[in-house]
Design an enzyme around this catalytic site. Structure first.
Site, mmCIF file in Angstrom:
data_model
loop_
_atom_site.group_PDB
_atom_site.id
_atom_site.type_symbol
_atom_site.label_atom_id
_atom_site.label_comp_id
_atom_site.label_asym_id
_atom_site.label_seq_id
_atom_site.Cartn_x
_atom_site.Cartn_y
_atom_site.Cartn_z
ATOM 1 N N ARG A 1 0.831 -1.218 0.000
ATOM 2 C CA ARG A 1 0.000 0.000 0.000
ATOM 3 C C ARG A 1 0.862 1.263 0.000
ATOM 4 N NH1 ARG A 1 -5.599 -0.487 1.645
ATOM 5 N NH2 ARG A 1 -6.146 -2.639 1.279
ATOM 6 N N ARG B 1 -6.972 12.493 -4.154
ATOM 7 C CA ARG B 1 -8.240 11.910 -3.697
ATOM 8 C C ARG B 1 -9.316 12.953 -3.400
ATOM 9 N NH1 ARG B 1 -11.116 9.180 -2.899
ATOM 10 N NH2 ARG B 1 -11.128 7.755 -1.130
ATOM 11 N N TYR C 1 -15.323 -11.071 0.097
ATOM 12 C CA TYR C 1 -16.063 -9.814 -0.129
ATOM 13 C C TYR C 1 -17.366 -10.078 -0.891
ATOM 14 C CZ TYR C 1 -12.080 -7.078 1.484
ATOM 15 O OH TYR C 1 -11.094 -6.544 2.248
ATOM 16 N N ASP D 1 -7.055 -1.787 -7.075
ATOM 17 C CA ASP D 1 -7.573 -2.457 -5.892
ATOM 18 C C ASP D 1 -7.918 -3.879 -6.296
ATOM 19 O OD1 ASP D 1 -8.540 -1.837 -2.983
ATOM 20 O OD2 ASP D 1 -10.058 -3.134 -3.863
#
Ligand code: 1CP
Length: 341
Positions: free
Chosen positions: A25, A38, A148, A74
Site C-alpha cells: 500500500r 483523492r 467480499y 484495488d
C-alpha cells in the site's frame, strides 16, 4: 538512470548488493500528494484515468526510493468486468451490490472481459515507459475475493463465507474456479503489458484452519500458480495472519512467500527452506515508534535471515497516519544496513 533490477534478482533468490524493498500500500493516504488527488477523484476514478493512475503509482517510488512499484489499483477492480458490481466506501472498504448466496448467483458470474478494463492496459503501458524499477502487478486470491463477494463487504469472522463453503461445496468450488480463471487472465494481461512480477494477496485466508485451507482453497490456489508459471515472472504469495498455513501456502505456489508481521521471519525461513525467497515483515505500527526503536526492529529483521532472497517490506499495508519522513529514513536504513562490503 539505469534500470534497477535488484528486486527481481532477490525474488529469484540471486545475489544482490543490498536488500531491496517496497511497501504494501505504498501509494495511499499517508502521502499528502495522494490525499490531494483523492480530493478530486475517488479511488475507482483514479484507476480509470491512466495518466493519474500512473502518477499515483510512481509517486512513492520517487518519494521513498523503493526498489519496486506496485500498480495502483484495488483487488476489486477485475470483478466489475466479471459482472460483480461494487463500491469502495469511505472508511469501510469494498461493498458489493448483490452478495452471492446461491449456485445460480455463482453461475451468473461471467468470464473476465478485458475490454472493460482497458484503462489497466494503458496505465501499465505508461508505467513500463516511465519506471526505472520493476512494476508489480497484483490480484486478490480467490478466497479473499470470494469473502467480499459473499459477505458483501469487510468481515470479522467470515461467517457467511465459511457457511457457504460448508453448506454449498459445489457452488463454492465453482466460484473458486471462476475466480482463479479470471485472475489468471487478469494477471496475464498485466504481464503482457509490462508488469515484471506479480503478487497474489490472500489477505484474509489466515482466518481458515489448515484443514479447511487444504480442502477448500489450496486446489484453486495451486491451479492459479501452476498456470502463472508460464508467464515467467517472479510470483509472490502473501497471506496475512497465516503463520499456521505457511507450508500449505508455499505448496500452493510462489517464488516468494510474503510473511506477515506476526510471524517470525527466521522461523519462516527454517520452515520453508533456504531456496524460497521471503518478503517482509516489519509491523506497520513500528513506524510510529521513535527512530531508535524503529531502527532496532528493522536491523533485527534484516539480521535474522540471510540477505540473499530477502525482500524487505512491511508485514501488512502501511497505515494512513504514517509519517513520510520516517518511511524515507526506513528505506535508506534498509539499503545501507544490508549493503554487502
Ligand atoms: O484512497 C482510499 O480510499 C484509501 C483506501 C484504499 C487504497 C489506497 C483502498 C480501499 N484500496 C486502495 C488501493 C490498493 N488496494 C492497492 C494499491 C496501493 C498500493 O499498494 O500502493 C492495493 C495493492 C490494494 C489491495 C487490497 N485491497 C487488498 C489486499 C492488500 C491488503 O492490504 O491486505 C485488500 C484486502 C483490499 C480491499 C480494500 N480496499 C480498500 C480497503 C480499505 C480495503 C480493505 C477493507 C477491509 O478491511 O476488508
Amino acid at each position: 538512470m539505469q534500470f534497477n533490477d535488484t528486486f527481481l534478482k532477490a525474488c529469484r533468490n540471486e545475489h544482490t548488493d543490498y536488500t531491496p524493498m517496497w511497501i504494501m500500500r505504498q501509494a495511499g493516504r499517508y502521502q499528502p500528494e495522494y490525499r490531494k488527488v483523492r480530493e478530486k477523484y475517488s479511488l475507482v476514478e483514479i484507476c480509470h484515468h491512466p495518466e493519474i493512475c500512473a502518477e499515483v503509482t510512481i509517486l512513492p517510488v520517487e518519494q521513498l526510493k523503493v526498489d519496486a512499484a506496485i500498480l495502483f489499483s484495488d483487488i476489486m477492480i477485475p470483478l466489475d468486468p466479471m459482472g460483480i458490481r461494487f463500491e469502495i466506501k469511505e472508511s469501510v472498504g469494498p461493498v458489493i451490490d448483490n452478495p452471492i448466496k446461491t449456485l445460480q448467483d455463482v453461475e451468473r458470474i461471467s468470464e473476465i472481459d478485458l475490454d472493460k478494463i482497458d484503462f489497466v492496459r494503458k496505465t501499465v503501458q505508461i508505467l513500463k515507459q516511465e519506471l526505472k524499477v520493476p512494476l508489480i502487478g497484483f490480484c486478490g486470491a480467490p478466497f479473499t475475493l470470494a469473502s467480499y463477494m459473499i459477505e458483501g463487504g469487510p468481515s470479522k469472522n467470515f461467517m457467511k463465507t465459511k457457511t457457504f463453503m460448508y453448506t454449498q461445496p459445489d457452488a463454492w468450488h465453482l466460484l473458486m474456479q471462476k475466480l482463479s480463471a479470471g485472475m489468471f487472465t487478469y494477471l496475464q494481461f498485466q504481464v503482457a503489458n509490462g508488469a515484471s512480477a506479480l503478487q497474489v494477496f490472500d489477505s484474509w485466508v489466515g482466518n481458515l484452519t489448515a484443514d479447511d485451507y487444504r480442502q477448500y482453497i489450496q486446489p484453486h490456489a495451486k491451479a492459479l500458480f501452476e498456470k502463472l508459471k508460464v508467464l515467467n515472472v517472479p510470483l509472490i504469495h502473501f497471506g496475512f495472519s497465516a503463520s499456521h498455513l505457511l507450508e500449505l501456502i508455499q505448496e500452493a505456489g510462489g517464488d516468494v512467500i510474503g510473511i506477515d508481521w506476526k510471524t517470525s521471519l527466521a522461523q519462516a525461513k527454517q520452515r520453508l527452506g533456504q531456496n524460497v525467497a521471503l518478503q517482509g515483515n516489519l509491523d506497520p505500527v513500528s513506524l510510529f515508534a521513535p527512530w531508535e526503536v524503529l531502527e532496532k526492529k528493522t536491523a533485527y529483521i534484516l539480521d535474522s535471515i540471510p540477505q540473499r532472497g530477502h525482500i524487505f517490506n512491511l508485514g501488512h499495508g502501511i497505515l494512513p497516519h504514517t509519517n513520510v519522513a520516517q518511511v524515507q529514513r526506513l528505506v535508506e536504513f534498509v539499503h545501507t544496513h544490508s549493503r554487502q562490503p
